[in-house]
Design a protein around this motif. Structure first.
Motif: not given
Length: 442
Positions: A262-263, A362-366, A370-372, A435-442
């Motif tokens: 990821a990322d 994954s990634g982005g400045f932050a 997020e995954a689903a 992703l709209r159906r539900g995401t979780s932090e990984i």
């Protein structure tokens, strides 16, 4: 200027209270005098460097910049909103970007004798109000781009000045060592961007390295989020701990190096290791962050000893070589985070993810992931899935710093990873629906 829509596959590629807005105690006339002195000092510094290298004096001018307004669309660059010498517009994001880019260009010019990101005074283009509730900021190879945040987790990304300096520094890196945005070289890319971001923040606050808080993105989270900042260079992994967004996953020592697909290979997670090394070096070298260790890191970056695929040990060796009388202090800073300059250390291969249909962003400045997952038999997305995972991805496609990367994994198949700017329409729609159906932090 031709606009481009980065939401399609045809797109072209790659604190809290801003201190520069505070009124100077001595009034505008003193500010004008200070500005004239700073510019004169910068020009003389460049001329001296050119003379020492046997070249003619170099004329230095502050690069031209333009802040554009995307109007909550993804069409770049947007409508010109403000340029040098123009008054504040009253649009907070536009004015923050304008003040931030002026301060960033000034630091690189005066302290590092570098004119713009390319070193030759290239105009700088910035875009604010990108997308709708867009939680990111990035450099796409042409443009500095900033979202407004969703107002629930993130504030606007122009709010902390170090976010802007971070993205501009990615452009500097691209024009110097051009560190590959993956694995250890990608983590170095992220870290060097954080280094100059922190240098700018401390410079604006008039701080010595010993006085800095070493926080990156302070004020980027909404007040309701339990966070001090997005990253802490002095204590990686401690910047936030919130029930909704989770705990800061950064690491600060090679013993904790994260092996992941990821990322882009954990570039935002493992950047905490070289971040901590820089913070330790800055304290040991002393003085200001930009004038001490920052100068060393910059000289290493442009010195020709850092290849695109450099790992931590290679980059560490380059900083030691550039450190002069501070070489042992810099070497010790790297050793304290488990990196022996010049000695290669390669983590084990990462396991491949598996699942039914798994979509990960994954990634982005932050640096968040997020995954689903959905059941292929009951999702009703079969046709869309077939189109998305069958879409070819250019073998030479390079992820851009701080842009999202999407990974589509269907059970029994190799993951398909696509940088944000290369998403096809079917891939973008599939990611949105899953992703709209539900995401979780990984």
């Amino acid at each position: 200027m031709t606009s481009r829509d980065t939401s399609s596959a045809t797109a072209h590629r790659c604190t809290f209270i801003p201190p520069w807005l505070a009124e100077r105690v001595d009034g505008p006339e003193a500010a004008e005098r200070d500005e004239a002195v700073r510019r004169l000092r910068a020009q003389r510094g460049v001329e001296a460097r050119a003379s020492a290298a046997g070249g003619p004096p170099v004329a230095v001018a502050t690069p031209v910049w333009t802040v554009h307004d995307a109007g909550s669309t993804t069409s770049l660059p947007g409508t010109p909103a403000r340029g040098p010498g123009e008054p504040a517009t009253g649009d907070v994001a536009v004015d923050e970007a304008a003040d931030g880019i002026e301060a960033t260009l000034q630091m690189f010019l005066e302290d590092l004798a570098r004119s713009s990101h390319d070193g030759a005074g290239a105009p700088v283009s910035l875009t604010v109000h990108y997308g709708s509730d867009y939680n990111n900021a990035f450099w796409d190879g042409t443009q500095l781009v900033f979202g407004d945040g969703d107002g629930r987790v993130f504030e606007r990304f122009t709010k902390p000045v170090d976010v802007l300096a971070h993205e501009f520094s990615h452009a500097v890196i691209e024009h110097t060592a051009d560190l590959t945005y993956s694995g250890q070289s990608g983590a170095l890319n992220e870290s060097v961007a954080d280094v100059f971001a922190s240098c700018l923040k401390q410079r604006l606050l008039g701080q010595q390295a010993a006085d800095g808080d070493w926080l990156i993105g302070q004020g980027i989270f909404m007040p309701s989020v339990q966070a001090r900042a997005l990253r802490d260079m002095a204590a990686p992994g401690t910047a936030y701990d919130d029930p909704e967004v989770g705990a800061d996953p950064q690491v600060g020592h090679m013993d904790d190096y994260v092996v992941t697909t990821a990322d882009n290979g954990g570039v935002h997670l493992n950047s905490g290791i070289p971040n901590k090394a820089f913070q330790l070096a800055a304290l040991a070298v002393g003085g200001t962050a930009i004038g001490g260790a920052g100068r060393i890191w910059y000289d290493a970056l442009v010195g020709g000893d850092v290849p695109r695929g450099a790992n931590f040990a290679t980059f560490a060796a380059a900083t030691v070589a550039a450190a002069g009388e501070h070489a042992e202090a810099v070497r010790e800073a790297w050793r304290q985070v488990g990196v022996e300059p010049g000695r290669r250390s390669v983590p084990a291969s990462a396991p491949q993810p598996a699942g039914r249909l798994r979509v990960e962003r994954s990634g982005g400045f932050a640096g968040r992931s997020e995954a689903a997952e959905v059941d292929l038999e009951t999702s009703g997305l079969g046709a869309l899935v077939s189109q998305a995972v069958a879409a070819p991805v250019a073998k030479d496609a390079r992820p851009h710093p701080d842009m999202f990367v999407y990974t589509f994994t269907v059970e029994g198949r190799e993951p398909v990873r696509v940088p944000e700017h290369l998403l096809t329409a079917s891939q973008a729609e599939l990611a949105r629906q899953v992703l709209r159906r539900g995401t979780s932090e990984i």
